[in-house]
Design a protein around this motif. Structure first.
Motif, PDB file in Angstrom:
ATOM      1  N   ASN A 113     -65.316 -57.813 -13.182  1.00 43.35           N
ATOM      2  CA  ASN A 113     -65.279 -56.410 -13.609  1.00 43.35           C
ATOM      3  C   ASN A 113     -64.298 -55.655 -12.718  1.00 43.35           C
ATOM      4  N   THR A 114     -63.041 -55.656 -13.129  1.00 45.06           N
ATOM      5  CA  THR A 114     -61.989 -55.074 -12.287  1.00 45.06           C
ATOM      6  C   THR A 114     -61.167 -54.034 -13.030  1.00 45.06           C
ATOM      7  N   SER A 115     -61.664 -53.567 -14.152  1.00 50.22           N
ATOM      8  CA  SER A 115     -60.845 -52.648 -14.945  1.00 50.22           C
ATOM      9  C   SER A 115     -60.646 -51.317 -14.219  1.00 50.22           C
ATOM     10  N   PHE A 116     -59.585 -50.643 -14.560  1.00 50.46           N
ATOM     11  CA  PHE A 116     -59.332 -49.322 -13.974  1.00 50.46           C
ATOM     12  C   PHE A 116     -58.363 -48.527 -14.841  1.00 50.46           C
ATOM     13  N   THR A 117     -58.457 -47.236 -14.692  1.00 49.67           N
ATOM     14  CA  THR A 117     -57.516 -46.327 -15.334  1.00 49.67           C
ATOM     15  C   THR A 117     -57.002 -45.368 -14.270  1.00 49.67           C
ATOM     16  N   ARG A 170     -58.655 -57.366  -0.858  1.00 52.82           N
ATOM     17  CA  ARG A 170     -58.937 -57.076  -2.272  1.00 52.82           C
ATOM     18  C   ARG A 170     -60.443 -56.907  -2.477  1.00 52.82           C
ATOM     19  N   LYS A 171     -60.787 -55.790  -3.134  1.00 52.64           N
ATOM     20  CA  LYS A 171     -62.191 -55.536  -3.454  1.00 52.64           C
ATOM     21  C   LYS A 171     -62.378 -55.333  -4.961  1.00 52.64           C
ATOM     22  N   GLY A 172     -61.263 -55.198  -5.649  1.00 53.26           N
ATOM     23  CA  GLY A 172     -61.315 -54.976  -7.090  1.00 53.26           C
ATOM     24  C   GLY A 172     -59.971 -55.295  -7.703  1.00 53.26           C
ATOM     25  N   GLY A 173     -59.685 -54.644  -8.808  1.00 47.47           N
ATOM     26  CA  GLY A 173     -58.439 -54.925  -9.496  1.00 47.47           C
ATOM     27  C   GLY A 173     -57.213 -54.372  -8.796  1.00 47.47           C
ATOM     28  N   GLY A 174     -57.387 -53.267  -8.086  1.00 49.98           N
ATOM     29  CA  GLY A 174     -56.260 -52.661  -7.384  1.00 49.98           C
ATOM     30  C   GLY A 174     -56.703 -52.137  -6.046  1.00 49.98           C
ATOM     31  N   ALA A 175     -55.959 -51.147  -5.548  1.00 49.06           N
ATOM     32  CA  ALA A 175     -56.284 -50.510  -4.263  1.00 49.06           C
ATOM     33  C   ALA A 175     -56.405 -51.530  -3.142  1.00 49.06           C
ATOM     34  N   ILE A 176     -55.467 -52.458  -3.111  1.00 50.67           N
ATOM     35  CA  ILE A 176     -55.492 -53.472  -2.053  1.00 50.67           C
ATOM     36  C   ILE A 176     -55.098 -52.824  -0.734  1.00 50.67           C
ATOM     37  N   ASP A 177     -55.927 -53.048   0.263  1.00 50.86           N
ATOM     38  CA  ASP A 177     -55.786 -52.365   1.545  1.00 50.86           C
ATOM     39  C   ASP A 177     -54.907 -53.213   2.482  1.00 50.86           C
ATOM     40  N   PRO A 178     -53.769 -52.690   2.932  1.00 53.25           N
ATOM     41  CA  PRO A 178     -52.856 -53.539   3.705  1.00 53.25           C
ATOM     42  C   PRO A 178     -53.382 -53.920   5.087  1.00 53.25           C
ATOM     43  N   VAL A 179     -53.029 -55.130   5.493  1.00 53.33           N
ATOM     44  CA  VAL A 179     -53.353 -55.642   6.823  1.00 53.33           C
ATOM     45  C   VAL A 179     -52.051 -56.181   7.409  1.00 53.33           C
ATOM     46  N   ASN A 222     -53.737 -61.394 -19.441  1.00 53.35           N
ATOM     47  CA  ASN A 222     -54.913 -61.710 -18.636  1.00 53.35           C
ATOM     48  C   ASN A 222     -55.844 -60.516 -18.597  1.00 53.35           C
ATOM     49  N   TRP A 223     -55.377 -59.397 -18.058  1.00 55.35           N
ATOM     50  CA  TRP A 223     -56.279 -58.243 -18.034  1.00 55.35           C
ATOM     51  C   TRP A 223     -55.768 -57.108 -18.913  1.00 55.35           C
ATOM     52  N   ASP A 224     -54.935 -57.474 -19.883  1.00 53.68           N
ATOM     53  CA  ASP A 224     -54.512 -56.509 -20.897  1.00 53.68           C
ATOM     54  C   ASP A 224     -54.059 -55.204 -20.226  1.00 53.68           C
ATOM     55  N   GLY A 225     -53.175 -55.362 -19.257  1.00 52.70           N
ATOM     56  CA  GLY A 225     -52.763 -54.212 -18.454  1.00 52.70           C
ATOM     57  C   GLY A 225     -51.507 -53.559 -18.996  1.00 52.70           C
ATOM     58  N   ASN A 227     -60.429 -56.089 -17.392  1.00 51.64           N
ATOM     59  CA  ASN A 227     -60.973 -57.044 -16.422  1.00 51.64           C
ATOM     60  C   ASN A 227     -60.082 -58.273 -16.378  1.00 51.64           C
ATOM     61  N   TYR A 228     -59.846 -58.793 -15.206  1.00 51.19           N
ATOM     62  CA  TYR A 228     -59.015 -60.002 -15.130  1.00 51.19           C
ATOM     63  C   TYR A 228     -59.874 -61.247 -14.955  1.00 51.19           C
ATOM     64  N   SER A 229     -59.254 -62.370 -15.290  1.00 55.32           N
ATOM     65  CA  SER A 229     -59.927 -63.664 -15.135  1.00 55.32           C
ATOM     66  C   SER A 229     -59.206 -64.478 -14.082  1.00 55.32           C
ATOM     67  N   SER A 230     -59.980 -65.263 -13.370  1.00 55.21           N
ATOM     68  CA  SER A 230     -59.401 -66.139 -12.356  1.00 55.21           C
ATOM     69  C   SER A 230     -58.689 -67.293 -13.045  1.00 55.21           C
ATOM     70  N   GLY A 231     -57.993 -68.099 -12.243  1.00 55.73           N
ATOM     71  CA  GLY A 231     -57.406 -69.325 -12.779  1.00 55.73           C
ATOM     72  C   GLY A 231     -58.504 -70.318 -13.110  1.00 55.73           C
ATOM     73  N   LYS A 232     -58.117 -71.382 -13.773  1.00 56.10           N
ATOM     74  CA  LYS A 232     -59.126 -72.345 -14.222  1.00 56.10           C
ATOM     75  C   LYS A 232     -59.539 -73.292 -13.085  1.00 56.10           C
ATOM     76  N   ALA A 233     -60.830 -73.475 -12.961  1.00 56.47           N
ATOM     77  CA  ALA A 233     -61.375 -74.479 -12.052  1.00 56.47           C
ATOM     78  C   ALA A 233     -62.338 -75.310 -12.878  1.00 56.47           C
ATOM     79  N   ASP A 234     -62.083 -76.610 -12.971  1.00 56.54           N
ATOM     80  CA  ASP A 234     -62.882 -77.499 -13.827  1.00 56.54           C
ATOM     81  C   ASP A 234     -62.935 -76.965 -15.260  1.00 56.54           C
ATOM     82  N   GLY A 235     -61.823 -76.432 -15.701  1.00 51.29           N
ATOM     83  CA  GLY A 235     -61.737 -75.952 -17.073  1.00 51.29           C
ATOM     84  C   GLY A 235     -62.388 -74.597 -17.311  1.00 51.29           C
ATOM     85  N   GLU A 236     -62.962 -74.009 -16.278  1.00 47.06           N
ATOM     86  CA  GLU A 236     -63.678 -72.741 -16.445  1.00 47.06           C
ATOM     87  C   GLU A 236     -62.949 -71.609 -15.720  1.00 47.06           C
ATOM     88  N   THR A 237     -62.975 -70.439 -16.304  1.00 46.65           N
ATOM     89  CA  THR A 237     -62.462 -69.268 -15.608  1.00 46.65           C
ATOM     90  C   THR A 237     -63.613 -68.288 -15.397  1.00 46.65           C
TER      91      THR A 237
END
Lengths: 704, 271
Positions: free
Chosen positions: A217-221, A77-86, A173-176, A203-213
């Protein structure tokens, strides 16, 4: 965390104990993977088939995202999509990713913002087939595996009919939002399918760590459209023509130095099929295709744009074709064919620096009219001898490459970049044997050799951060092909009452493994902002991959369904140079013995439990994924360790009637803050790009 | 059963055939012994460690001045033996950047393996030679901040010494004592359109009393001292008030600095 694990193991044991004896379907469904009974029993290697129904039942943003749910398939993963298979630690050109049984796409982006899987949307697919190892040779050279993305084909109807599909999806989360429409129909002679889709994610947000997310910048069209038209010439022959386009706009990649400004891909193909030609020749399939990618990326959405502007523009054209004959002589099935591929790539990067009130601009070639041609001959055989099934294939490739590069890099008699032409003849082959020990149990042993020539990037790229680290990479026109010698041992068990399972172990010895080494700054300096140095692709003597995977699925006839998958790969390189870096300076080097290969995913397992209410109309499903820490990391590549994590997903599929079905759910219920080991680092930091936190989703499918 | 057995044997033999595992031939290292060197960069004014941002120094032109920043490149460092053989430091890097505000640049742990033995002297290029001083060679900080505008010759500054001085009327003015590629102008008006030629202002430095030895598997630490006040005296007295604040487009001033540079560098402790 431990409590959660204990809770789910307890549930799992209780559910297994509650399974009642019922008839076993001839299809086994693993988590996201469908393996037919025939495949289970007869094929001596691991082949996973994913149906459209399964793809629709889970929330995915792109094909690469979906592929990660298959055992021993991970993604970068380098962004919101286009995950490169391994697959089993093999990636990029070590995998042969094709569309529609042979159409290839040369990715335009050197950073692989657009792997092949990013040029097709999940909704377009009718099936995904993943073959692990160099066993499927009629789609082109294969080293680590083959992924065939089969799009929906139109088919003839007895009398004229027309149908339509519409899909609407939304996730928090990322209003997709995504929409997809298709119209298909025809008669017995002429038939068609037209489709198109649009998706816009923020843009998406990570899960919470210590109450913070953290928001990335992962938006795409993205949008795509296409049409396929078929013509039944007679009962034995047909033709299918296809044209489609896929486009990306402002696709952001926080883990890369640039973002995708635009990507415009055009794909066209023509297929001819004939069947029952003679008593011996059963099928003839001919395909020709052309794919054209124009990829434009820049750093205009980064802070650096004000002082240092980078724009890269790449054209990649892949033209090819294949012909394959299917023959049958008594119980011997044979196939023979040939294929050809012509890859053209050209691209420039323009850098502009604004300093001291003046502007300096320079254009660098990324590729300069580079060309790779590959022609192959292949043949396959399989037959059953009582309780034995034999499967074998061979392939011979002639691979030629050249480029109009004018770069010459020679120092102290060492040619780092010179003489861009090269030519190779590669042999690949495999043989496997399956023995049915009992009616329920079979064992397979398969050996294979798969050779692939270096790709465009490895041969000719000039100074761009294309690796997992932030170094600039330089191609090497004199790279040799790398060869995977692999052994697979697979045990399969299928029982009407207990379900089905398989266990596979494999060992790969990759000769002339293509890796990269650092080049001295006295030889070449990086050209990418943020790159600490330059690495060049080189062959190292060898690398090994070892691993196993297993899958279990309960009989599909039961109301209660249970699936378990688990997999691990262990990659190792016997000897590698580690450069000592002190205060940003390379001050020495040491040899590391038995170092880990970088970018190898850790052990992971997934348990899925579903229950079929209302005769299967309403199916809720829990899925629990447990991923171990990855502590076996490359010392030479300064690869950081990755902590383990576990996530729980829930979904419910409801088929209201034959026209409407709804799929809704929540991924990452506990909003866990985590990242996969293969996720790239955020540019300008040592932080990895985290996976999305909790996401609620709903998909509505309408069909008439 | 025999046929089945034969099939299994064939598979195993096939596996062995495919697995063309070869043994690596390790080439033994050549029998020479080597050590390492490390350079430390010291900056003195009037023989004492530089105290920046203090208006306390007086140069030969009787300018009272202070120094705020010192950044420069040295390149092509060469170690000379008495038998005439030389060792060019370039196995990893051949250009080193020094910045008094970046401590990591004040030490250069040289990557190269240095043959053991006695070396007579050390020389280097102050700045960067024409061949290597190309724009976009450096794209990352801090080196990229040394960029020299293309219209003035391109490449990078050889050196920036920034500070201020008191002019004859005791007015504090800023100076930018910068060296790089110089320009020749057709007229007395300094306009980029009238540039008709560029001048390479880098120069070679041979460090006096720089003999040292290298022992096997040991690192020799060598201090290279920049005597900053020497830029402003011998053989020419450099007057900030005469030359003004910025000299990037003033080749005669850079020429004077270049000629003054011959004795700027000396060697400190060798340990």
């Amino acid at each position: 965390m431990k409590k959660k694990i204990y809770l789910f193991i307890s549930c799992f044991l209780l559910l297994v104990a509650g399974i009642r004896a019922q008839h076993l379907s001839d299809t086994i469904v693993l988590e996201g993977v469908e393996i037919t009974d025939t495949l289970i029993k007869r094929i001596p290697f691991v082949s996973s088939q994913v149906s459209k129904e399964l793809m629709q039942s889970v929330q995915t943003r792109d094909v690469g995202d979906y592929l990660r749910s298959i055992p021993n398939v991970a993604g970068i993963r380098k962004g919101g999509g286009a995950i490169d298979p391994v697959v089993r630690g093999f990636k990029f050109s070590q995998l042969n990713v094709v569309m529609d049984g042979g159409m290839k796409i040369e990715n335009g982006c050197p950073n692989r913002m657009d792997p092949v899987s990013a040029h097709v949307e999940v909704e377009e697919l009718s099936q995904i087939n993943v073959v692990k190892g160099p066993f499927l040779l009629n789609y082109g050279p294969a080293l680590g595996g083959v992924i065939n993305l089969q799009t929906e084909d139109p088919h003839p109807y007895a009398k004229f009919e027309i149908h339509g599909n519409a899909m609407f999806g939304y996730e928090t989360n990322w209003d997709g939002a995504k929409e997809y429409f298709s119209l298909y129909g025809g008669n017995s002679k002429v038939y068609f399918r037209a489709s198109g889709g649009y998706r816009k994610y923020g843009n998406y947000s990570s899960g919470k760590a210590d109450g913070e997310t953290t928001t990335y910048n992962t938006s795409f069209t993205k949008y795509n459209y296409g049409v396929k038209a078929g013509w039944t010439i007679n009962a034995k022959q047909s033709i299918l023509a296809a044209y489609s386009e896929s486009h990306g706009r402002d696709v952001l990649f926080p883990a890369l130095t640039m973002d995708e400004k635009s990507d415009d891909t055009r794909m066209m193909s023509l297929d001819y099929s004939a069947k029952n030609i003679t008593e011996v020749i059963k099928t003839l399939d001919v395909k020709v295709y052309r794919t054209n990618v124009n990829h434009l990326m820049d750093n205009s959405k980064r802070e650096t744009w004000q002082a240092k502007q980078m724009v890269a523009d790449v054209d990649a054209i892949n033209t090819g074709g294949k012909a394959i004959l299917g023959m049958k002589v008594k119980n011997h099935n044979l196939s023979a064919g040939l294929d050809f591929e012509n890859i053209y790539k050209d691209g420039v990067r323009t850098m502009t620096m604004l300093m001291m009130g003046t502007t300096s601009t320079k254009r660098f070639n990324l590729w300069n009219k580079a060309l790779i041609q590959n022609a192959g001959l292949f043949a396959g055989y399989n037959a059953a001898y009582g309780k034995y099934t034999v499967e074998a294939a061979v392939r011979l490739d002639l691979n030629k490459a050249d480029s109009e590069d004018t770069l010459i890099l020679i120092k102290n008699g060492i040619e780092y970049f010179n003489n861009p032409a090269s030519q190779f003849i590669n042999f690949s082959g495999n043989m496997g044997l399956t023995r049915e020990i009992t009616e329920k149990l079979s064992v397979s042993l398969a050996v294979a050799r798969g050779t692939r020539s270096p790709n465009m990037l490895e041969r000719y790229i000039k100074l761009l951060s294309v690796g997992y680290d932030s170094y600039d990479y330089l191609g090497n026109p004199q790279l040799k092909p790398e060869t995977n010698n692999e052994v697979d041992l697979t045990l399969k068990y299928s029982d009407e009452k207990l379900g089905s399972m398989y266990v596979n172990g494999f060992y790969s010895y990759v000769k002339d493994y293509i890796s990269a080494i650092m080049l001295p700054s006295s030889v070449i300096m990086p050209a990418t902002i943020g790159a600490p140095g330059v690495k060049q692709f080189v062959n190292v003597d060898n690398a090994t991959f070892t691993g196993f995977e297993l899958g279990y699925t309960s009989p599909q006839a039961y109301k209660l369904g249970v699936n378990v998958i688990a997999a691990i790969t262990y990659g190792r390189i016997p000897e590698v140079t580690k450069y000592i870096i002190t205060a940003g300076q390379v001050t020495g080097d040491i040899i590391i013995k038995n170092d880990a290969l970088p970018e190898i995913p850790p052990f992971e397992t997934t348990l899925s439990v579903n229950y079929r209410f209302l005769h299967g109309k309403l199916v809720p499903k829990f899925s629990y994924r447990l991923v171990a820490a990855q502590n076996h990391v490359s010392e030479a590549f300064y690869e950081p360790e990755t902590p383990g994590f576990s996530i729980l997903n829930f979904s419910v599929a409801y088929k209201m009637n034959k026209n409407i079905d709804i799929n809704a759910g929540v991924n990452n219920i506990f909003d866990v803050s985590y990242y996969e080991h293969l996720n790239r680092k955020i540019i300008g930091s040592t932080e990895k790009l985290y996976e999305p936190g909790r996401v609620f989703f709903v998909n509505l499918n309408l069909s008439i | 059963m025999n046929m089945k057995y034969a099939l299994f044997v064939s598979i195993i033999l096939g596996a062995l055939l495919f697995l063309d595992i070869s043994c690596k031939n390790d080439t033994p290292e050549a029998g020479k012994t080597t050590g390492h060197i490390s350079f430390g960069f010291i900056h003195l004014v009037d023989g004492l460690p530089l105290e920046k941002d203090i208006m306390k120094y007086i140069n030969a032109a009787v300018n009272t001045y202070e120094i705020n920043q010192v950044m420069y490149f040295i390149s092509d460092v060469t170690l000379h033996k008495s038998d005439g053989t030389t060792k060019l430091i370039s196995d990893w890097t051949d250009i080193h950047y020094v910045d008094i505000d970046i401590p990591s640049t004040l030490t250069w742990d040289v990557y190269d393996d240095i043959d053991t033995g006695v070396y007579d002297s050390i020389s280097f290029v102050f700045g960067i030679t024409k061949e290597k001083n190309q724009s976009f060679r450096f794209v990352n900080p801090p080196e990229v901040n040394m960029m020299w505008p293309d219209i003035l010759g391109g490449g990078y500054h050889y050196m920036m010494i920034n500070g201020s001085w008191k002019d004859n009327e005791n007015v504090i003015k800023s100076y930018a004592f910068h060296m790089g590629i110089g320009q020749l102008y057709k007229s007395n008006v300094i306009e980029v359109d009238s540039i008709y030629a560029f001048v390479q202002n880098y120069f070679s430095v041979k460090l006096p009393s720089s003999a040292f030895s290298v022992e096997e598997n040991k690192t020799r630490n060598i201090e290279i001292i920049m005597n900053i006040d020497s830029w402003f005296k011998t053989p020419h007295i450099y007057d900030h008030t005469y030359w003004g604040g910025a000299i990037m487009q003033n080749q005669p001033a850079m020429q004077m600095a270049k000629e003054n540079g011959f004795d700027v560098f000396t060697v400190g402790k060798i340990e």
